[in-house]
Motif scaffolding. Structure first.
Motif, mmCIF file in Angstrom:
data_model
loop_
_atom_site.group_PDB
_atom_site.id
_atom_site.type_symbol
_atom_site.label_atom_id
_atom_site.label_comp_id
_atom_site.label_asym_id
_atom_site.label_seq_id
_atom_site.Cartn_x
_atom_site.Cartn_y
_atom_site.Cartn_z
ATOM 1 N N LEU A 198 6.260 3.968 1.576
ATOM 2 C CA LEU A 198 5.835 3.761 0.174
ATOM 3 C C LEU A 198 6.519 2.686 -0.436
ATOM 4 O O LEU A 198 6.049 1.997 -1.209
ATOM 5 N N PHE A 199 7.788 2.640 -0.240
ATOM 6 C CA PHE A 199 8.669 2.126 -0.894
ATOM 7 C C PHE A 199 8.695 0.395 -0.084
ATOM 8 O O PHE A 199 8.925 -0.521 -0.998
ATOM 9 N N MET A 200 8.696 0.233 0.881
ATOM 10 C CA MET A 200 9.027 -0.929 1.605
ATOM 11 C C MET A 200 7.972 -1.988 1.737
ATOM 12 O O MET A 200 7.999 -2.956 1.533
ATOM 13 N N GLU A 201 6.650 -1.101 1.999
ATOM 14 C CA GLU A 201 5.639 -2.075 2.446
ATOM 15 C C GLU A 201 4.746 -2.453 1.554
ATOM 16 O O GLU A 201 3.631 -2.830 1.919
ATOM 17 N N ALA A 202 5.160 -2.200 0.369
ATOM 18 C CA ALA A 202 4.273 -3.038 -0.599
ATOM 19 C C ALA A 202 4.779 -4.490 -0.394
ATOM 20 O O ALA A 202 3.831 -5.202 -0.666
ATOM 21 N N HIS A 203 5.655 -4.771 0.118
ATOM 22 C CA HIS A 203 6.342 -6.004 0.568
ATOM 23 C C HIS A 203 5.462 -6.577 1.752
ATOM 24 O O HIS A 203 5.921 -7.297 2.528
ATOM 25 N N VAL A 242 6.000 -10.588 -4.613
ATOM 26 C CA VAL A 242 5.403 -12.085 -3.904
ATOM 27 C C VAL A 242 5.561 -11.732 -2.584
ATOM 28 O O VAL A 242 6.947 -11.838 -2.112
ATOM 29 N N HIS A 243 4.771 -11.517 -1.573
ATOM 30 C CA HIS A 243 4.782 -11.704 -0.084
ATOM 31 C C HIS A 243 4.740 -13.138 0.523
ATOM 32 O O HIS A 243 3.793 -13.934 0.293
ATOM 33 N N VAL A 244 6.129 -13.476 1.036
ATOM 34 C CA VAL A 244 6.139 -14.792 1.803
ATOM 35 C C VAL A 244 6.101 -14.672 3.385
ATOM 36 O O VAL A 244 7.194 -14.187 3.654
ATOM 37 N N MET A 251 -0.101 -11.878 1.523
ATOM 38 C CA MET A 251 -0.660 -11.073 2.664
ATOM 39 C C MET A 251 0.116 -9.822 3.099
ATOM 40 O O MET A 251 1.388 -9.856 3.055
ATOM 41 N N GLY A 252 -0.538 -8.821 3.421
ATOM 42 C CA GLY A 252 -0.362 -7.382 3.656
ATOM 43 C C GLY A 252 0.556 -6.679 2.468
ATOM 44 O O GLY A 252 0.886 -5.611 2.470
ATOM 45 N N ALA A 253 0.571 -7.519 1.263
ATOM 46 C CA ALA A 253 1.149 -6.673 -0.047
ATOM 47 C C ALA A 253 0.529 -5.769 -0.610
ATOM 48 O O ALA A 253 -0.887 -5.764 -0.469
ATOM 49 N N ALA A 254 1.005 -4.646 -1.264
ATOM 50 C CA ALA A 254 0.265 -3.484 -1.676
ATOM 51 C C ALA A 254 0.667 -3.245 -3.257
ATOM 52 O O ALA A 254 1.728 -3.237 -3.309
ATOM 53 N N SER A 255 -0.096 -3.291 -4.017
ATOM 54 C CA SER A 255 0.075 -3.254 -5.471
ATOM 55 C C SER A 255 -0.329 -1.730 -5.837
ATOM 56 O O SER A 255 -0.689 -0.993 -5.172
#
Length: 521
Positions: free
Chosen positions: A51-56, A121-123, A384-388
């Protein structure tokens, strides 16, 4: 049980997260007599890490956040770093500040007091995929011309997404975080352009913490100075381990010499606010190896150190090779536990505050952005792949580059398109999930990651005394055994907070949280 590698809410897929509470309850429901949760049952803190890391864009909560076991294992990575070039540093509790010339908007806009004040912001671009990685990345190899062309296309999509996201959802950003992937493959102008777009859309506070993940071997002094001029004032350096043999064993692109060079570059540029990010539980890693890594990290006097435990994720190289937590070539559970204990004890003796399961900081250097995740506050996310997490709702963008570009170009032509798309997603999700219960379980999972623990008073105000009673009843065994504590207001006699004891409570946090969930059910 110990913290696991890399997890961040903004990197965690929303579809995975929406059922975490149900999975956790089901896992404990089979243990009706409140026996120890079996190793095969759901790993609660691993899920809170996702829940914490994959917002990234990394699959968890990234979920940075960022994966392995919590039957001796539990949390996940999160942190990033650096002081701003030619700007005031992060000393005595004062965050490094972005220059007022870059971000001049001051004061919140009227009517948006509940808007998000953080953005991820996912790069996604990486030179290669590490053997443990299941993050949302796009491999670009070692040719810089390929890096540049990919970033140009991606920048156009990011700008389009930012412009299409309703302005009222964010206001006067206080933290911005560039995660990946390997953001330091991007040219400084890419970072500057994204920050300019965010500032134009939502405003960026003149005192904002602007963090960036960077990998050794991907930047020199000139490039770093370009990032600092663009606005970066905190750097998260992905060292992982101070050992060439172990770096090779996990498929990292950099060498130990690259690590030394990168830290020297940070020092030469005047970056005071930086984190050294490490991973324990690596193949053939011994306790002595880990002690040497901790000692090497301390020798550079970093203000922040993140310590994650390796997780063996499905479809990664380690998974395909049959690696199993606790079995050779991975360290035994005993050794892994001792690694966590050693890091916790040693770093605190050296003046670090163990402020979150996986994170240690000197005074004034905690990662403000990641606290937004742990405190379950709203945040914007792009890429890409980011979760808000906005208006109580988590939404994940596509995890493959072509799908993300199609999503941006076809679905997000305007703010109206964004609103309509989100409405359809919400309607579909509401048929499957219970938003209030999910919000509550978020708060429990994430709050207990922090040293100060869960705000029981706030839970009572928002959810009622019955919910508080259930949480405390679920934690009673841990409290009795000394693995958790309650803090009581000396004046009113009311319970204010519930927190886990360091390190013993942190190391069995998965079991404690799972037991709480069984009572909530």
């Amino acid at each position: 049980l110990r913290p696991t590698h890399r997890g961040c809410c903004c990197r965690m897929g929303g579809d995975r997260f929406c059922t975490l509470w149900l999975l956790c309850i089901v896992a404990v429901w089979s243990n009706t007599e409140h026996r120890r949760v079996d190793r095969s049952s759901i790993n609660v803190v691993q899920l809170s890490s996702r829940l914490f890391m994959e917002a990234h864009g990394k699959s968890s909560i990234q979920d940075h956040t960022s994966r392995k076991r919590w039957s001796l294992s539990s949390a996940r990575r999160t942190t990033r770093l650096g002081k701003c070039y030619h700007r005031s540093g992060h000393r005595s509790g004062h965050r490094g500040k972005a220059s007022t010339e870059l971000f001049a908007r001051r004061g919140p806009k009227p009517g948006v007091s509940n808007a998000a004040k953080s953005a991820y912001v996912h790069v996604p671009f990486c030179r290669r995929r590490c053997f443990y990685c299941d993050f949302a990345i796009s491999v670009v190899g070692d040719k810089k011309t390929t890096w540049e062309s990919r970033h140009d296309t991606y920048l156009h999509a990011l700008r389009r997404e930012i412009k299409a996201t309703p302005q009222e959802l964010g206001n006067e950003l206080e933290t911005v975080f560039f995660g990946g992937g390997t953001p330091s493959l991007a040219p400084p102008q890419f970072i500057a352009d994204v920050l300019t777009e965010l500032d134009a859309r939502y405003g960026i506070s003149t005192s904002a913490e602007i963090s960036m993940e960077m990998d050794p071997g991907t930047f020199d002094l000139e490039k770093l100075q370009g990032y600092l001029v663009a606005g970066i004032n905190r750097v998260s350096l992905g060292v992982q381990v101070f050992d060439d043999r172990l770096l090779s064993s996990i498929g990292r692109s950099h060498s130990l010499q690259d690590v030394y060079n990168a830290i020297q570059i940070l020092k030469r540029a005047g970056v005071e606010n930086f984190s050294i990010d490490l991973i324990s539980g690596l193949p053939n890693q011994t306790l002595n190896d880990w002690k040497e890594t901790i000692e090497a990290a301390l020798s550079f006097d970093p203000p922040h150190i993140a310590v994650y435990d390796l997780m063996v994720e499905q479809k990664t190289a380690f998974d395909k090779w049959g690696y199993v937590p606790g079995l050779s070539p991975l360290p035994s559970e005993k050794d892994s536990t001792n690694m966590y204990r050693y890091a916790s004890n040693t770093l605190q003796q050296e003046g670090f505050k163990h402020y979150e399961i996986s994170n240690y900081a000197k005074s004034g250097f905690e990662c403000e952005h990641n606290r937004v995740y742990w405190e379950n506050k709203p945040f914007l996310a792009f890429g890409m792949g980011a979760a808000s997490y906005l208006q109580g709702f988590r939404f994940s963008r596509p995890r493959k580059l072509d799908d993300y570009l199609l999503f941006v170009n076809e679905e997000l032509r305007s703010c109206e398109d964004w609103t309509n798309y989100m409405q359809r997603v919400r309607e579909n999700a509401s048929q499957l999930h219970h938003p209030n219960l999910e919000e509550l379980t978020d708060k429990v999972m994430l709050g207990l990651r922090l040293r100060e623990g869960l705000d029981i008073e706030s839970i009572g105000i928002h959810y009622g005394t019955n919910v508080v009673d259930s949480i405390l009843e679920g934690a009673q065994t841990a409290i009795t055994m000394g693995h958790a504590k309650v803090e009581i207001d000396p004046n009113s006699g009311n319970i204010q907070r519930l927190r886990l004891v360091d390190p013993d409570g942190f190391m069995i946090s998965s079991e404690i949280i799972a037991n709480i969930f069984s009572y909530l059910n």
